[in-house]
Design an enzyme around this catalytic site. Structure first.
Site, PDB file in Angstrom:
ATOM      1  N   GLU A  53       0.382 -12.195 -13.061  1.00 35.76           N
ATOM      2  CA  GLU A  53      -0.423 -12.634 -11.758  1.00 35.76           C
ATOM      3  C   GLU A  53       0.270 -12.219 -10.410  1.00 35.76           C
ATOM      4  O   GLU A  53      -0.349 -11.785  -9.357  1.00 35.76           O
ATOM      5  CB  GLU A  53      -0.822 -14.112 -11.782  1.00 35.76           C
ATOM      6  CG  GLU A  53      -1.970 -14.489 -12.754  1.00 35.76           C
ATOM      7  CD  GLU A  53      -2.523 -15.713 -12.674  1.00 35.76           C
ATOM      8  OE1 GLU A  53      -3.536 -16.222 -12.941  1.00 35.76           O
ATOM      9  OE2 GLU A  53      -1.421 -16.724 -12.478  1.00 35.76           O
ATOM     10  N   ASP A  68      -3.758 -15.085  -8.584  1.00 38.84           N
ATOM     11  CA  ASP A  68      -4.743 -15.426  -9.219  1.00 38.84           C
ATOM     12  C   ASP A  68      -6.348 -15.242  -8.787  1.00 38.84           C
ATOM     13  O   ASP A  68      -7.139 -15.263  -9.318  1.00 38.84           O
ATOM     14  CB  ASP A  68      -4.474 -17.059  -9.294  1.00 38.84           C
ATOM     15  CG  ASP A  68      -5.557 -18.016 -10.306  1.00 38.84           C
ATOM     16  OD1 ASP A  68      -5.546 -17.823 -11.285  1.00 38.84           O
ATOM     17  OD2 ASP A  68      -6.423 -18.470  -9.494  1.00 38.84           O
TER      18      ASP A  68
END
Length: 245
Positions: free
Chosen positions: A133, A61
């Site tokens: 991610e 992230d």
């Protein structure tokens, strides 16, 4: 009659490496990135210790945010912080990440628990976006290079940004026009309804953007707000603001 399976999931990692254009030195990293918590929990119930991709997702992230923020900052030099934040939020949200994941068929490589697999977990945006991610983090850790991740990620992000910027429902043309007009003191910008037509359930509004009573843009839409946005967009083109076209 039995239906033959086209393939047995998950697909082999070397096929994913071909799709993302990167070969992992540490195969354990990419394997972990593809392991959902349902898979790890299922193995734990059988007495086998196994990790999932949540820690990599957490790291990914941040990698994602840094690459996108850096790109927006350097590419869109005339945009204010609010605009950049709005665009970034749209291209790193779950919906967008799921699109990127779908583009490489990431769902077919995931290791899911049996129940999650039967409940179409491979197509679920919340699962595929998290895994995407995790893959970014695995790629960064394995390569030690942000450039490697950037080369893979940016084509998807750039395409998404262009789609967003071409959507009049997303870009705030009125604010952009106001920022230009207010550079000169005393200028009066207004939006004037000049007509409406069509049945009540499907009415179309015609609006003009006027600067000091001079028409600088026109827009027609099924809501006054959208018509004003289109009028402002036309005015921006008149002012030579091609980034808003």
């Amino acid at each position: 009659m039995k239906h033959e399976e086209k393939h047995i999931l998950p697909l082999p990692i070397d096929l994913l490496e071909q799709r993302i254009g990167y070969s992992f030195k540490n195969k354990d990293l990419i394997t972990l990135a593809l392991q959902h918590s349902s898979y790890a929990n299922e193995l734990k119930l059988k007495g086998e210790k196994q990790s999932c991709n949540e820690r990599l997702e957490f790291f990914g992230d941040s990698v994602l945010s840094l690459i996108v923020s850096e790109y927006l900052y350097s590419r869109y030099v005339s945009n204010q912080e609010g605009d950049l934040t709005k665009i970034r939020a749209a291209v790193v949200c779950e919906r967008a990440l799921a699109k990127y994941a779908l583009a490489i068929g990431l769902g077919d490589f995931l290791r899911l628990g049996h129940g999650e697999d039967m409940n179409h977990g491979r197509e679920r945006a919340s699962i595929t976006s998290d895994a995407f991610e995790a893959v970014l983090a695995a790629m960064y850790i394995d390569s030690g290079s942000l450039e490697t991740v950037r080369d893979f990620l940016l084509p998807y992000v750039q395409k998404e940004i262009e789609e967003i910027r071409s959507s009049s429902s997303f870009v705030d043309y009125k604010t952009a026009l106001q920022q230009i007009v207010q550079q000169v003191e005393g200028e009066l910008l207004e939006y004037v309804l000049i007509g409406e037509h069509g049945p009540d359930h499907c009415k179309v509004f015609d609006i003009e953007a006027r600067l000091n009573s001079n028409v600088i843009g026109r827009g027609s839409a099924r809501s006054k707000r959208e018509a004003e946005q289109l009028a402002a967009k036309e005015a921006l083109i008149l002012f030579g603001e091609k980034d808003h076209s």
